[in-house]
Write a protein that holds these residues in place. Structure first.
Motif, PDB file in Angstrom:
ATOM      1  N   GLN A 734      49.833  46.757  40.703  1.00 26.87           N
ATOM      2  CA  GLN A 734      48.430  46.930  40.341  1.00 26.87           C
ATOM      3  C   GLN A 734      48.000  45.778  39.443  1.00 26.87           C
ATOM      4  O   GLN A 734      48.729  45.378  38.535  1.00 26.87           O
ATOM      5  N   GLN A 735      46.806  45.226  39.728  1.00 21.70           N
ATOM      6  CA  GLN A 735      46.303  44.143  38.902  1.00 21.70           C
ATOM      7  C   GLN A 735      46.050  44.660  37.494  1.00 21.70           C
ATOM      8  O   GLN A 735      45.409  45.689  37.296  1.00 21.70           O
ATOM      9  N   GLN A 736      46.562  43.937  36.510  1.00 18.50           N
ATOM     10  CA  GLN A 736      46.432  44.331  35.111  1.00 18.50           C
ATOM     11  C   GLN A 736      45.235  43.616  34.515  1.00 18.50           C
ATOM     12  O   GLN A 736      45.273  42.428  34.160  1.00 18.50           O
ATOM     13  N   GLY A 737      44.111  44.368  34.421  1.00 19.93           N
ATOM     14  CA  GLY A 737      42.898  43.784  33.865  1.00 19.93           C
ATOM     15  C   GLY A 737      42.243  42.847  34.855  1.00 19.93           C
ATOM     16  O   GLY A 737      42.628  42.714  36.015  1.00 19.93           O
ATOM     17  N   PRO A 738      41.195  42.140  34.403  1.00 17.03           N
ATOM     18  CA  PRO A 738      40.532  41.175  35.283  1.00 17.03           C
ATOM     19  C   PRO A 738      41.384  39.920  35.451  1.00 17.03           C
ATOM     20  O   PRO A 738      42.514  39.851  34.993  1.00 17.03           O
ATOM     21  N   THR A 739      40.787  38.931  36.099  1.00 19.15           N
ATOM     22  CA  THR A 739      41.468  37.629  36.187  1.00 19.15           C
ATOM     23  C   THR A 739      41.689  37.108  34.775  1.00 19.15           C
ATOM     24  O   THR A 739      40.744  36.985  33.983  1.00 19.15           O
TER      25      THR A 739
END
Length: 780
Positions: A734-739
């Motif tokens: 899962q992507q952690q936070g935005p870019t």
């Protein structure tokens, strides 16, 4: 083929060839000359020494061979006959034991020739000196005496080709098999090239093989066991019908072949034995007939059972055997195969081997043609170079001649100038001298006059004239204006040295290098290229220049200059295609480029932690793929890869997570500070995370706190997109936070900071995942 049919001792075509244990052949008469009597000091060697010097002689085996008692020495010298076992023809010892006697008396450790006075054969093999004949005895009797004198001691024979020694058993040279196949080939060869004059007459009548008369007496009997033709006198002397010879069978000599049969072509010659044309007095020539004739070719019989033909082949001893050898002889327990089957098998093996030799012979012929072409080219090039050399030397001579003429012209001008100056000075001085002399004579006449008034009238003018005349001879007026010496000096020493040093120098450019494609390879973002110069290259090479483009079809640039022929270029872009070429240079200039080779770097990066760039407290294991730390403080370690282009993804698996530490994951420059948490300086871009939340950090600036941390077994993903210049982090897919970061540009290396409470394992070579989850919302 003639060289294959010549005896290595006498140099003539084989006569009654026998097969030595080393598989080489030698004439039977020549074998008698090279057989050497073993000194008494070596007849009873200790058993361990025998074993060490032999090639497998079993304990207890007797080594008491005697010299061969055959046709030349007379059968009277033989022992118990040909029925006893234990010959060396098959390569095994007697009494059922495998006694390989090839190396029993090796040249390297005993050296027979150093003990016994000996003669030399034409090829340098030591031969046994003949025993002098007693007064009044014949030569045959003398040979018999020599054989008798040697039969009391051990003897051996050394192969004249491979120099391997073999000891003789009680049968002597008769224990070696007769090579009747070679005899037939020699006869066919002789018939093919035509018999020598007188050969037909010699072959028409069988002659005695032991006579010392000239010409020899016609043969009266033939001993089937000895295979020797005797006249009546020699039969009584050398083959009495008593003792061990009582069992030998004496028969009439076979009739000679008819003239038509003797010249019946290759088929008939294939079954005949050597004719008398070679000077060989073998019974095979008289006892062999052509195909379709009344007398067939005699096939070899077993040396241990003379009346038995070969029927089987002993695989262990590598020799044909008869059925009695299998039943009661030393081959009873050996592996045997049918003679015909082994004959076909060995023929097939020989044919297969001949195919390889034929290919090599074809290559050799082509190579000879190439060499002959090179010879012709050398001749032509030599003439061209001679003509060029003559032309160059003639040009030098012409230039020297022209320069000589110029220098002579300068010398002539200088000489004429000096002569003119001297003549002008001579004329001028002569004129002045004449004027001064006249004035002096006139003044003297005036002084002689006694008229005072008249004298005073002209005296003032004369005084002035004399003073003026004196003033004309000023200083330097009586000195030459030019020197007799020439001031021209020709410095020819440099030219002489240049002439003496005149020699050929390489004026050609180096040829095109050849890229060795089998050695060119890529690994990750590095490429390795190898090249070499073409064969027969005489142009000197001072070095090479390797050029590489930018991976996008741009301009070539030099990446290596030196003398090596192997070069590895690191730090290239991943998933890029590079073109490379190389050229050589020397003092004459730069040669042409090689062909361009295209190299593709890896699509994904395979790398590990770099033990050389990590902090000293970092502990690496698992081939530098697992990292931990020995300190409670955070320490930084970098990866071995560097990225400047493309999209790259790697993951770090948390193997151990104790006491809620804050490991940091990200990228950094090579000059990042390694003794504090990753991201606290301006050389690193990182995400540090605990068990509950994470932050992005760069230049010690904490941003984008996001819920969700790591624990043992968690996986942290790092996505570096240098095409979009972004850096993104993932936890468990899962992507952690935005870019995390934008405007990321330059060269970056994977980086990690951790303390002793954390251990992670690096996973690389991963494709960029397409099923990553949506980003988690960040906190305040």
């Amino acid at each position: 083929m003639e060289e294959e049919l010549k005896c290595p001792v006498c140099g003539s075509l084989f006569r009654e060839p026998i097969i030595l244990p080393c598989s080489h052949n030698v004439c039977l008469p020549c074998a008698r000359t090279i057989a050497v009597q073993t000194p008494d000091g070596e007849q009873h060697l200790p058993q361990p020494l025998l074993l060490s010097r032999g090639s497998g002689l079993p304990a207890g085996a007797a080594a008491t061979p005697s010299l061969e008692h055959d046709t030349a020495a007379g059968p009277a010298c033989s022992g118990a006959g040909g029925s006893a076992a234990g010959g060396l023809g098959g390569g095994a010892g007697g009494g059922g034991d495998h006694a390989d006697k090839l190396s029993l008396y090796s040249e390297t450790d005993s050296g027979y020739g150093s003990y016994t006075p000996s003669l030399k054969s034409p090829n340098g093999v030591r031969v046994l000196p003949m025993v002098p004949a007693p007064p009044g005895s014949s030569a045959a009797a003398a040979r018999g005496a020599a054989c008798s004198s040697l039969s009391s001691s051990s003897s051996s024979i050394t192969c004249p080709q491979c120099h391997r020694s073999a000891s003789l058993d009680h049968r002597g040279l008769r224990g070696f098999q007769r090579n009747r196949l070679l005899e037939a080939i020699v006869q066919r060869y002789q018939q093919g090239r035509g018999a020598v004059p007188g050969a037909s007459a010699a072959a028409a009548v069988a002659i005695c093989q032991l006579c010392d008369r000239t010409p020899p007496e016609p043969a009266a009997t033939l001993c089937e066991q000895c295979d020797v033709l005797y006249c009546a006198a020699c039969q009584l002397k050398c083959h009495p019908s008593r003792g061990p010879f009582a069992k030998h069978r004496l028969v009439q000599p076979p009739p000679p072949p008819a003239p038509a049969e003797a010249a019946s072509g290759p088929t008939g010659a294939a079954q005949g034995a050597p004719s008398g044309g070679s000077g060989c007095k073998s019974p095979g020539g008289a006892g062999a007939g052509a195909t379709g004739g009344s007398t067939a070719r005699k096939f070899p019989t077993c040396p241990e059972h003379e009346m038995e033909n070969y029927s089987m082949y002993c695989v262990s001893c590598r020799t044909p055997v008869c059925y009695l050898c299998l039943e009661e002889g030393r081959h009873a327990k050996h592996e045997v195969k049918p003679l015909g089957a082994m004959w076909k098998q060995h023929k097939a093996q020989l044919s297969q081997a001949l195919n390889g030799v034929s290919d090599k012979a074809k290559e050799a012929k082509e190579f000879l043609v190439q060499l002959k072409n090179i010879l012709q080219q050398i001749q032509e090039n030599g003439l061209d170079y001679e003509a060029c050399l003559v032309a160059q030397c003639d040009a030098l001579v012409d230039a020297l001649t022209r320069q000589k003429a110029k220098l002579l012209t300068k010398v002539t001008k200088e000489r004429e100038h000096k002569l003119k100056m001297v003549w002008d000075q001579i004329n001028h001085c002569t004129l002045k001298l004449r004027q001064s002399t006249g004035l002096m004579e006139y003044c003297l006449e005036v002084i002689k006059e006694n008229d005072p008034s008249g004298f005073l009238q002209i005296s003032d003018a004369l005084i002035k004239r004399v003073q003026v005349s004196q003033e004309q001879w000023v200083k330097g007026a009586l000195e030459p204006k030019v020197s007799a010496e020439f001031d021209l000096t020709l410095d020819s020493e440099p030219l002489l040295q240049a002439i003496h040093q005149l020699d050929f120098i390489q004026m050609k450019l180096p040829p095109v290098p050849l890229l060795q494609l089998e050695k060119c390879c890529t690994r990750n973002n590095s490429v390795t290229l190898a090249w070499r110069m073409p064969p027969f290259t005489h142009s000197p090479v001072d070095g090479y220049i390797l050029e590489l483009d930018d991976g996008a079809g741009g301009q070539f640039r030099e990446v290596y200059v030196g003398k090596e022929t192997l070069c590895t270029i690191d730090g290239l872009h991943f998933n890029s295609t590079y073109n490379a070429r190389v050229k050589a240079f020397n003092s004459s200039g730069v040669g042409p480029y090689s062909k361009t080779v295209v190299l593709q770097t890896s699509d994904v990066a395979w790398f590990t932690f770099d033990p050389n760039s990590g902090h000293r407290d970092i502990i690496l294991s698992n081939d530098n793929q697992t990292a931990t730390c020995s300190s409670y403080d955070d320490r930084v370690v970098l990866g071995t890869a560097a990225f400047s282009k493309g999209v790259h993804y790697w993951e770090l698996h948390v193997d151990r997570y104790d006491n809620h530490p804050d490991p940091a994951f990200g990228v950094a420059r090579a000059s990042v500070v390694k003794d504090m948490m990753l991201g606290k300086d301006d050389k690193a871009w990182a995400m540090y995370v605990d068990n509950n939340r994470s932050w992005f950090m760069h230049c010690n600036s904490h941003t984008n706190r996001t819920e969700g941390g790591v624990c043992k077994g968690a996986t942290v993903g790092v996505l570096l997109d240098l095409n979009k210049h972004t850096l993104t982090f993932f936890i468990n897919g899962q992507q952690q936070g935005p870019t995390a970061f934008s405007h990321v540009d330059g060269v970056f290396m994977p980086a990690l900071s951790l303390n002793r409470n954390v251990q992670v394992t690096l996973h690389t070579g991963l494709e960029v995942p397409t099923n990553l989850g949506r980003p988690k919302l960040s906190g305040n």
